[in-house]
Design an enzyme around this catalytic site. Sequence first.
Site, PDB file in Angstrom:
ATOM      1  N   SER A 176      37.494  37.420  34.437  1.00  0.00           N
ATOM      2  CA  SER A 176      37.815  37.726  33.035  1.00  0.00           C
ATOM      3  C   SER A 176      37.628  36.465  32.210  1.00  0.00           C
ATOM      4  O   SER A 176      37.656  35.356  32.755  1.00  0.00           O
ATOM      5  CB  SER A 176      39.279  38.174  32.960  1.00  0.00           C
ATOM      6  N   TYR A 189      48.455  36.970  34.669  1.00  0.00           N
ATOM      7  CA  TYR A 189      47.086  37.491  34.713  1.00  0.00           C
ATOM      8  C   TYR A 189      46.077  36.335  34.647  1.00  0.00           C
ATOM      9  O   TYR A 189      45.128  36.281  35.440  1.00  0.00           O
ATOM     10  CB  TYR A 189      46.880  38.462  33.547  1.00  0.00           C
TER      11      TYR A 189
HETATM   12  N1  LIG Z   1      39.804  46.135  30.732  1.00  0.00           N
HETATM   13  C1  LIG Z   1      39.672  44.881  30.289  1.00  0.00           C
HETATM   14  O1  LIG Z   1      39.903  44.577  29.101  1.00  0.00           O
HETATM   15  C2  LIG Z   1      39.197  43.801  31.219  1.00  0.00           C
HETATM   16  C3  LIG Z   1      38.745  42.578  30.671  1.00  0.00           C
HETATM   17  C4  LIG Z   1      38.298  41.583  31.536  1.00  0.00           C
HETATM   18  C5  LIG Z   1      38.321  41.785  32.903  1.00  0.00           C
HETATM   19  N2  LIG Z   1      38.783  42.979  33.399  1.00  0.00           N
HETATM   20  C6  LIG Z   1      38.826  43.131  34.842  1.00  0.00           C
HETATM   21  O2  LIG Z   1      37.907  44.140  35.211  1.00  0.00           O
HETATM   22  C7  LIG Z   1      38.359  44.783  36.405  1.00  0.00           C
HETATM   23  C8  LIG Z   1      38.338  46.287  36.208  1.00  0.00           C
HETATM   24  O3  LIG Z   1      39.176  46.595  35.112  1.00  0.00           O
HETATM   25  P1  LIG Z   1      39.148  48.013  34.370  1.00  0.00           P
HETATM   26  O4  LIG Z   1      39.317  47.734  32.931  1.00  0.00           O
HETATM   27  O5  LIG Z   1      38.012  48.818  34.833  1.00  0.00           O
HETATM   28  O6  LIG Z   1      40.555  48.583  34.896  1.00  0.00           O
HETATM   29  P2  LIG Z   1      40.955  50.018  35.462  1.00  0.00           P
HETATM   30  O7  LIG Z   1      42.444  50.052  35.420  1.00  0.00           O
HETATM   31  O8  LIG Z   1      40.211  51.091  34.763  1.00  0.00           O
HETATM   32  O9  LIG Z   1      40.448  49.964  36.973  1.00  0.00           O
HETATM   33  C9  LIG Z   1      41.100  49.205  37.953  1.00  0.00           C
HETATM   34  C10 LIG Z   1      41.043  49.966  39.261  1.00  0.00           C
HETATM   35  O10 LIG Z   1      41.642  49.152  40.273  1.00  0.00           O
HETATM   36  C11 LIG Z   1      42.416  49.994  41.102  1.00  0.00           C
HETATM   37  N3  LIG Z   1      43.461  49.221  41.763  1.00  0.00           N
HETATM   38  C12 LIG Z   1      44.530  48.614  41.194  1.00  0.00           C
HETATM   39  N4  LIG Z   1      45.305  48.048  42.126  1.00  0.00           N
HETATM   40  C13 LIG Z   1      44.716  48.301  43.332  1.00  0.00           C
HETATM   41  C14 LIG Z   1      45.047  47.990  44.669  1.00  0.00           C
HETATM   42  N5  LIG Z   1      46.170  47.304  44.969  1.00  0.00           N
HETATM   43  N6  LIG Z   1      44.228  48.406  45.651  1.00  0.00           N
HETATM   44  C15 LIG Z   1      43.112  49.115  45.364  1.00  0.00           C
HETATM   45  N7  LIG Z   1      42.746  49.450  44.114  1.00  0.00           N
HETATM   46  C16 LIG Z   1      43.542  49.048  43.103  1.00  0.00           C
HETATM   47  C17 LIG Z   1      43.007  51.026  40.131  1.00  0.00           C
HETATM   48  O11 LIG Z   1      43.478  52.187  40.814  1.00  0.00           O
HETATM   49  C18 LIG Z   1      41.821  51.300  39.239  1.00  0.00           C
HETATM   50  O12 LIG Z   1      41.016  52.345  39.736  1.00  0.00           O
HETATM   51  C19 LIG Z   1      39.750  44.207  36.689  1.00  0.00           C
HETATM   52  O13 LIG Z   1      39.661  43.203  37.657  1.00  0.00           O
HETATM   53  C20 LIG Z   1      40.161  43.623  35.364  1.00  0.00           C
HETATM   54  O14 LIG Z   1      41.106  42.587  35.523  1.00  0.00           O
HETATM   55  C21 LIG Z   1      39.191  43.992  32.594  1.00  0.00           C
END
Ligand SMILES: NC(=O)c1ccc[n+]([C@@H]2O[C@H](COP(=O)([O-])OP(=O)(O)OC[C@H]3O[C@@H](n4cnc5c(N)ncnc54)[C@H](O)[C@@H]3O)[C@@H](O)[C@H]2O)c1
Length: 308
Positions: A176, A189
């Site tokens: 991120s 985070y």
């Molecule tokens: N959404 C944002 O603004 C953003 C910004 C920068 C980075 N990210 C990163 O991108 C990645 C994906 O984020 P997203 O926005 O698609 O989120 P999301 O919540 O849509 O998807 C995350 C997925 O991870 C799974 N998950 C969570 N804990 C878990 C565990 N212990 N074991 C197995 N699976 C698990 C959840 O069930 C979910 O399907 C993450 O690492 C997040 O930190 C997101």
Amino acid sequence: MNVLKDVATGVGLVLATPVHMLGRLVSNVWWPLKGVKDEIVLITGGGSGIGKGMALKFADLGATVVIWDVNKKGADAVVAEIREKHGQDRAHAYAIDITDREKVYALAKQVKREVGAVTILVNNAGIVTGKPFLEADDSKMVKTMEVNTIAHFWTTKAFLPDMLEKNHGHIVTVASSAGKVGVASLADYCASKFGAVGFDESIRFELRKMGKTGVHTTCVCPFFIDTGMFEGAKTKVPWLLPILKPELVVDRTIRAIRMNQATVAIPRFLYFGQFLQGILPPSISDAIVDLFGANDSMDDFIGRTKKD
Ligand SMILES: NC(=O)c1ccc[n+]([C@@H]2O[C@H](COP(=O)([O-])OP(=O)(O)OC[C@H]3O[C@@H](n4cnc5c(N)ncnc54)[C@H](O)[C@@H]3O)[C@@H](O)[C@H]2O)c1
């Protein structure tokens, strides 16, 4: 003599920077992308958000997709969508909490038996607490570190040896922009994402030292994405730092993987931000971060609600 050698290396590296930047500019217009047909891509957290988007896109590109998610319903739905379009053997879903080290090792062996050796590992699953540090629940903070950083150790330990043996593979870290700069109300985070960035970079250097030129790494650092995970988070300067569409992040990430690009920041303005942070004293760079409203961005954060 050694001093001369060091100076020559230094001058060479300085000259390499504009050459690299020119290369990146050209690569945005045209660059041969590596094919992913016949690759086995395992995506943690592939049942939702950008993990889901990457799963669908990798499948469209001919890869076999394996989804690991604690949310089996979400993972099954993505696999069903891929199977309907591309056939039964092209997608597989497994329910797992990736923080359970022994289960990760056991399930990795099962995947190898049932699907084959994973050649692209996407460490994507992530969670967020989203509260000021002193208000954040201890157990949620620990879980954030475990999911966003420590689980990468177990998954990478499970799948990297096969990649090294064939000198063929790719480890992707979905970190991120919060892995590059601290943000108020995101202490745990940011700590977890800084950890993920450091892990990626160290693995990259280990591969380099081992001479494993066929095993690549890509670290992805996006700003807020409209997936629901950061519902309520806001940006003060949308023209420079927009809330990103998941499709854009998926496209840029897969393109970076196919170019064997080591790091990708989305939007590109973040590269400039990192550069400024590197050269300015904290008193000035902190004021710039305030000016951009970064430390107010989490004030109205809601995050994922249960129905998501
Ligand atoms: N959404 C944002 O603004 C953003 C910004 C920068 C980075 N990210 C990163 O991108 C990645 C994906 O984020 P997203 O926005 O698609 O989120 P999301 O919540 O849509 O998807 C995350 C997925 O991870 C799974 N998950 C969570 N804990 C878990 C565990 N212990 N074991 C197995 N699976 C698990 C959840 O069930 C979910 O399907 C993450 O690492 C997040 O930190 C997101």
